[in-house]
Motif scaffolding. Structure first.
Motif, PDB file in Angstrom:
ATOM      1  N   ASP A 245      41.877  31.054  38.559  1.00 57.69           N
ATOM      2  CA  ASP A 245      40.558  30.923  37.946  1.00 57.69           C
ATOM      3  C   ASP A 245      40.092  32.240  37.325  1.00 57.69           C
ATOM      4  O   ASP A 245      40.838  33.222  37.288  1.00 57.69           O
ATOM      5  CB  ASP A 245      39.544  30.382  38.950  1.00 57.69           C
ATOM      6  N   GLU A 246      38.861  32.264  36.859  1.00 58.19           N
ATOM      7  CA  GLU A 246      38.362  33.436  36.130  1.00 58.19           C
ATOM      8  C   GLU A 246      38.208  34.667  37.014  1.00 58.19           C
ATOM      9  O   GLU A 246      38.118  35.795  36.520  1.00 58.19           O
ATOM     10  CB  GLU A 246      37.015  33.111  35.465  1.00 58.19           C
ATOM     11  N   TYR A 247      38.206  34.473  38.347  1.00 57.73           N
ATOM     12  CA  TYR A 247      38.106  35.602  39.285  1.00 57.73           C
ATOM     13  C   TYR A 247      39.476  36.029  39.807  1.00 57.73           C
ATOM     14  O   TYR A 247      39.564  36.815  40.740  1.00 57.73           O
ATOM     15  CB  TYR A 247      37.210  35.231  40.466  1.00 57.73           C
ATOM     16  N   LYS A 248      40.523  35.452  39.233  1.00 55.41           N
ATOM     17  CA  LYS A 248      41.900  35.683  39.682  1.00 55.41           C
ATOM     18  C   LYS A 248      42.101  35.196  41.122  1.00 55.41           C
ATOM     19  O   LYS A 248      42.839  35.799  41.898  1.00 55.41           O
ATOM     20  CB  LYS A 248      42.285  37.158  39.551  1.00 55.41           C
ATOM     21  N   VAL A 249      41.442  34.108  41.433  1.00 51.88           N
ATOM     22  CA  VAL A 249      41.647  33.421  42.706  1.00 51.88           C
ATOM     23  C   VAL A 249      42.619  32.279  42.459  1.00 51.88           C
ATOM     24  O   VAL A 249      42.367  31.424  41.606  1.00 51.88           O
ATOM     25  CB  VAL A 249      40.324  32.883  43.280  1.00 51.88           C
ATOM     26  N   GLU A 250      43.713  32.272  43.194  1.00 47.01           N
ATOM     27  CA  GLU A 250      44.691  31.191  43.034  1.00 47.01           C
ATOM     28  C   GLU A 250      44.257  30.002  43.880  1.00 47.01           C
ATOM     29  O   GLU A 250      43.924  30.136  45.057  1.00 47.01           O
ATOM     30  CB  GLU A 250      46.078  31.660  43.465  1.00 47.01           C
TER      31      GLU A 250
ATOM     32  N   ASP B 133      44.120  37.478  50.389  1.00 43.75           N
ATOM     33  CA  ASP B 133      43.662  36.311  49.611  1.00 43.75           C
ATOM     34  C   ASP B 133      42.304  35.836  50.105  1.00 43.75           C
ATOM     35  O   ASP B 133      41.408  35.516  49.305  1.00 43.75           O
ATOM     36  CB  ASP B 133      44.670  35.159  49.737  1.00 43.75           C
ATOM     37  N   GLN B 134      42.160  35.771  51.410  1.00 41.53           N
ATOM     38  CA  GLN B 134      40.937  35.227  51.995  1.00 41.53           C
ATOM     39  C   GLN B 134      39.719  36.095  51.672  1.00 41.53           C
ATOM     40  O   GLN B 134      38.673  35.584  51.244  1.00 41.53           O
ATOM     41  CB  GLN B 134      41.105  35.102  53.512  1.00 41.53           C
ATOM     42  N   LEU B 135      39.851  37.414  51.873  1.00 40.21           N
ATOM     43  CA  LEU B 135      38.713  38.302  51.611  1.00 40.21           C
ATOM     44  C   LEU B 135      38.411  38.393  50.119  1.00 40.21           C
ATOM     45  O   LEU B 135      37.251  38.515  49.718  1.00 40.21           O
ATOM     46  CB  LEU B 135      38.985  39.689  52.197  1.00 40.21           C
ATOM     47  N   HIS B 136      39.456  38.338  49.290  1.00 42.64           N
ATOM     48  CA  HIS B 136      39.239  38.340  47.839  1.00 42.64           C
ATOM     49  C   HIS B 136      38.484  37.077  47.416  1.00 42.64           C
ATOM     50  O   HIS B 136      37.586  37.135  46.566  1.00 42.64           O
ATOM     51  CB  HIS B 136      40.578  38.420  47.110  1.00 42.64           C
ATOM     52  N   LEU B 137      38.839  35.940  48.000  1.00 45.54           N
ATOM     53  CA  LEU B 137      38.138  34.683  47.722  1.00 45.54           C
ATOM     54  C   LEU B 137      36.663  34.788  48.111  1.00 45.54           C
ATOM     55  O   LEU B 137      35.777  34.441  47.320  1.00 45.54           O
ATOM     56  CB  LEU B 137      38.805  33.538  48.504  1.00 45.54           C
TER      57      LEU B 137
END
Length: 320
Positions: A38-43, A131-135
């Motif tokens: 997505d636009e936040y680079k969240v897969e 991944d979790q904290l970035h999300l």
């Protein structure tokens, strides 16, 4: 001879078409949802997809999934507000829950026991702590409104990196070639039950012929201990760096882990620094029924029921 070759080709094509048809009729192959960044680079998964997850060569596990508008397997949409009470479950494939019908997930089980709250399941296969904290950081407008956030963590493989970056290998699974191959349910089925494994090993072996062989290094008990301690130091350092970068609200955030496979060194750090965690080790150990699928390490319905009970108990204790 020419007629024999032509007939053999025709028969082979007919057999393949028949097998493809049977695979589709009996639903032996899984539907794989489409990934995207997505636009936040969240897969995550492409929103609004439906399908069935199939495991085993005799359809040993058959469950329905539903990808909601947020890109996660869930029976509900995520609409947190300050006026409601919500719990977010964040983690990898164990939280994602493709091995269970989406309408019988951990979140749904929790809501049946605690009907006054809403549970949001942010699960995605392969998510580690970065991944979790970035999300959570990327969607802070959502998570700031959520009352309790539970993060599933496995010490041995969720703390191998100290910063977030996009894992291109996973997204490469959405290449045009892979997407074309996935259209054949027969091919997907053959791969899932291991028929193609010998061919893959042969290909890897041929590639390795051109690589310079590395000499085997003897590992003594002393060196094994040093390697173990070095990894534990590295993983703890990665945990600290990620928490320092993204923050960790100790009032709302809680880890979900298994102390049987978690370093005592890491547990000691969590306790000393007042990081809360839910430990499901003892509950799984005393269970008289299996907690995992017989052909897979993921939790079965009973295991998910235990996790549900522990989260409910934890939540009720917070209210007292």
């Amino acid at each position: 001879m020419k007629k024999l070759i032509i007939k053999s080709i025709i028969y082979m094509v007919l057999i393949l078409f028949t097998l493809e048809g049977l695979t589709r009729i009996f639903y032996l192959a899984k539907d794989t949802p489409t990934r995207f960044l997505d636009e936040y680079k969240v897969e995550k998964w492409q929103p609004n997809q439906n399908g069935f997850s199939v495991t085993g060569n005799r359809r040993q596990n058959f469950s329905e999934y539903h990808i909601n508008a947020s890109g996660y397997n869930s029976y509900r949409e995520f609409t947190p507000t300050k006026d409601k009470v919500e719990i977010a479950l964040v983690g990898d494939s164990f939280i994602e829950g493709f091995h269970q019908n989406y309408y019988n997930s951990i979140g749904k089980k929790i809501e049946k026991t605690l009907p006054e709250i809403e549970v949001y399941e942010y699960g995605y296969a392969g998510y580690d702590f970065a991944d979790q904290l970035h999300l959570i950081h990327s969607y802070s407008n959502q998570f700031d409104a959520i009352d309790h956030v539970i993060l599933g963590i496995k010490f041995s493989n969720d703390l191998t990196r100290s910063e977030y970056s996009v894992i291109k290998e996973r997204l490469a699974l959405e290449s045009p070639i892979n997407n074309l191959l996935k259209k054949s349910k027969l091919l997907v089925y053959c791969k899932s039950i291991g028929i193609l494994t010998p061919l893959q090993k042969l290909t890897s072996g041929l590639i390795n012929l051109f690589n310079t062989p590395q000499e085997a290094i003897a590992i003594t008990p002393e060196s094994a201990i040093r390697i173990k301690n070095k990894k534990e130091d590295e993983y703890l350092s990665n945990f600290k760096k990620l928490v320092s970068k993204y923050g960790f609200d100790k009032k709302r955030f809680t880890l979900l882990l298994d102390t049987r496979i978690t370093s005592p060194f890491f547990l000691s750090y969590l306790q000393q620094n007042k990081f809360k965690y839910i430990d499901f080790a003892s509950s799984f150990e005393v269970s008289k029924s299996p907690t995992s699928l017989i052909y897979d390490k993921h939790w079965n319905n009973h295991g998910r029921g235990i996790i549900t009970s522990l989260i409910v108990e934890y939540y009720n204790n917070l209210q007292n």
